[in-house]
Design a protein around this motif. Structure first.
Motif, short mmCIF file in Angstrom:
data_model
loop_
_atom_site.label_atom_id
_atom_site.label_comp_id
_atom_site.label_asym_id
_atom_site.label_seq_id
_atom_site.Cartn_x
_atom_site.Cartn_y
_atom_site.Cartn_z
N GLN A 30 38.37 28.29 43.96
CA GLN A 30 37.42 29.07 43.50
C GLN A 30 37.71 30.49 43.90
O GLN A 30 37.94 30.72 45.34
N GLN A 31 37.80 31.51 42.95
CA GLN A 31 37.75 32.74 43.24
C GLN A 31 36.64 33.67 43.20
O GLN A 31 36.59 34.50 43.98
N TYR A 32 35.48 33.22 42.87
CA TYR A 32 34.35 33.83 42.70
C TYR A 32 34.24 35.14 41.87
O TYR A 32 33.84 36.26 42.41
N LYS A 33 35.31 35.38 40.95
CA LYS A 33 35.46 36.53 40.33
C LYS A 33 35.20 36.75 38.93
O LYS A 33 35.76 37.66 38.34
N GLY A 34 34.58 35.70 38.37
CA GLY A 34 34.46 35.47 37.00
C GLY A 34 33.44 36.38 36.26
O GLY A 34 32.53 36.95 37.38
N SER A 35 33.38 37.07 35.13
CA SER A 35 32.26 37.84 34.93
C SER A 35 30.95 37.00 34.61
O SER A 35 31.20 35.63 34.65
N THR A 41 38.97 37.37 34.89
CA THR A 41 39.13 39.04 34.69
C THR A 41 40.38 39.30 35.33
O THR A 41 41.42 38.64 35.43
N GLU A 42 40.72 40.69 35.41
CA GLU A 42 42.06 41.24 36.07
C GLU A 42 42.38 40.66 37.23
O GLU A 42 43.48 40.41 37.89
N HIS A 43 41.50 40.12 38.18
CA HIS A 43 41.66 39.73 39.51
C HIS A 43 42.57 38.38 39.28
O HIS A 43 43.45 38.16 39.84
N HIS A 44 42.00 37.40 38.25
CA HIS A 44 42.72 36.39 37.94
C HIS A 44 44.38 36.47 37.42
O HIS A 44 45.00 35.52 38.08
N HIS A 47 45.88 37.69 40.72
CA HIS A 47 46.07 36.48 41.85
C HIS A 47 47.03 35.59 41.63
O HIS A 47 47.77 35.21 42.51
N ASN A 74 29.48 33.04 39.15
CA ASN A 74 30.62 33.85 38.89
C ASN A 74 32.02 32.87 38.66
O ASN A 74 33.09 33.27 38.95
#
Length: 335
Positions: A30-35, A41-44, A47, A74
């Protein structure tokens, strides 16, 4: 002739129709960076592309097949056609590194996040704990609707450019809840005997195969044990999975453990889940992926050379060091 002893972490491996350049896999984390709407997102993009240089395969974090089955607020999802464009940016970035990438399809069931879940659901009305609350028992028609969610998610996975699918049947989430006799007390076609408890997974895989065809890789992540008497164990799971493998529904098994109950293993030494993976491998004629603090090249080579597992998945070291795979593999460039 290639013998098991001659295999190493660097030996290519084929899963379904996809050939991996080596047997080191980036585990889903899990990255906990979804909208808020569940979009990648750009994070994914950054990453996963950053960590794709040397691994043989990337498995993306848990990706929800339903807006009512997200694990965290998220989380990312694939429960609408609008999610595919954002995920396509991720797969395109990873493919520039000549690395295949699988999506992990999931539904939290009774462990879906209470903050964003309209109605907790499970095979039986049994709570995980007081934090999550008591779920509603699924009707057969609701089960059929969930299987349809997985089918549509499989279609979107192909449209998003993923090279394969991992079905999340581990860590106490919905499919695991059906598999375990602790969380599944049903007396209909979806509960009772081990094979009946596996019916939801079987029907889900069949629906996914209806979209992907036989040649598209579909793998399953399982929890080999519930860490409690009366729960799942690797021998029973092998029995439950054997017909699914025989029906060509599964191309590989990713062996983790726990998560059904708020119980932690007492010992998490390097390779602590490996004995269960070895048991699964003895019974099933598909590649088996081992995970659990297998962080050195010599250890990984020994596992593969001894035939205990076919591939190694690593997680946390890649979060801390994007170049960890190159160092573990021992080569700087695989492109």
């Amino acid at each position: 002739m290639i013998t098991t002893k001659s295999l190493t972490l660097n030996t290519p491996l084929t899963i379904g129709s996809v050939k991996l350049r080596n047997r080191l896999i980036m585990a889903p984390m899990q990255q906990y960076k979804g909208s808020p709407e569940g979009y990648a997102t750009e994070h994914h993009v950054q990453h996963y592309a950053r960590r794709a240089n040397a691994v043989g395969l990337i498995i993306v974090e848990s990706t929800a097949v339903s807006d009512n089955g997200r694990l965290v607020p998220n989380d990312i999802g694939i429960y609408s056609d609008q999610h595919t464009d954002a995920l396509k940016r991720v797969t395109d970035a990873v493919h520039t590194k000549h690395t295949p990438i699988f999506v992990q399809l999931s539904h939290g069931g009774r462990k879906s996040d209470p903050e964003i879940t309209k109605r907790l659901i499970a095979p039986s009305a049994i709570s995980y704990d007081d934090t999550y609350g008591k779920p509603s028992e699924l009707s057969v028609s609701e089960i059929e609707a969930l299987i349809e969610d997985y089918r549509l998610a499989a279609r979107r996975s192909i449209e998003a450019g993923f090279d394969g699918i991992e079905v999340h049947a581990a860590h106490g989430f919905l499919i695991h809840q059906f598999l375990s006799p602790i969380s599944n007390l049903r007396s209909d076609a979806y509960g009772g005997s081990p094979l009946a408890r596996a019916k939801f997974l079987q029907d889900t895989l069949a629906a996914i195969r209806a979209e992907t065809g036989r040649n598209y890789p579909v793998i399953v992540r399982i929890s080999s044990t519930d860490y409690v008497d009366g729960g799942l164990n690797p021998q029973e799971l092998a029995l439950m999975l054997k017909p699914l493998v025989a029906d060509n529904l599964i191309d590989a098994i990713d062996v983790s453990s726990g998560g059904l109950l708020p119980i932690q293993p007492t010992d998490t030494h390097p390779g602590y889940q490996l004995p269960d993976a070895a048991v699964i491998k003895q019974h099933l004629d598909v590649p088996v992926i081992a995970v659990g603090k297998i962080y050195t090249r010599s250890f990984a080579d020994r596992i593969i050379g001894d035939g205990l597992a076919d591939a190694i998945a690593i997680g946390r070291p890649l979060l801390e060091d994007p170049d960890f795979a190159q160092k573990m593999i021992g080569r700087k460039d695989f492109s």
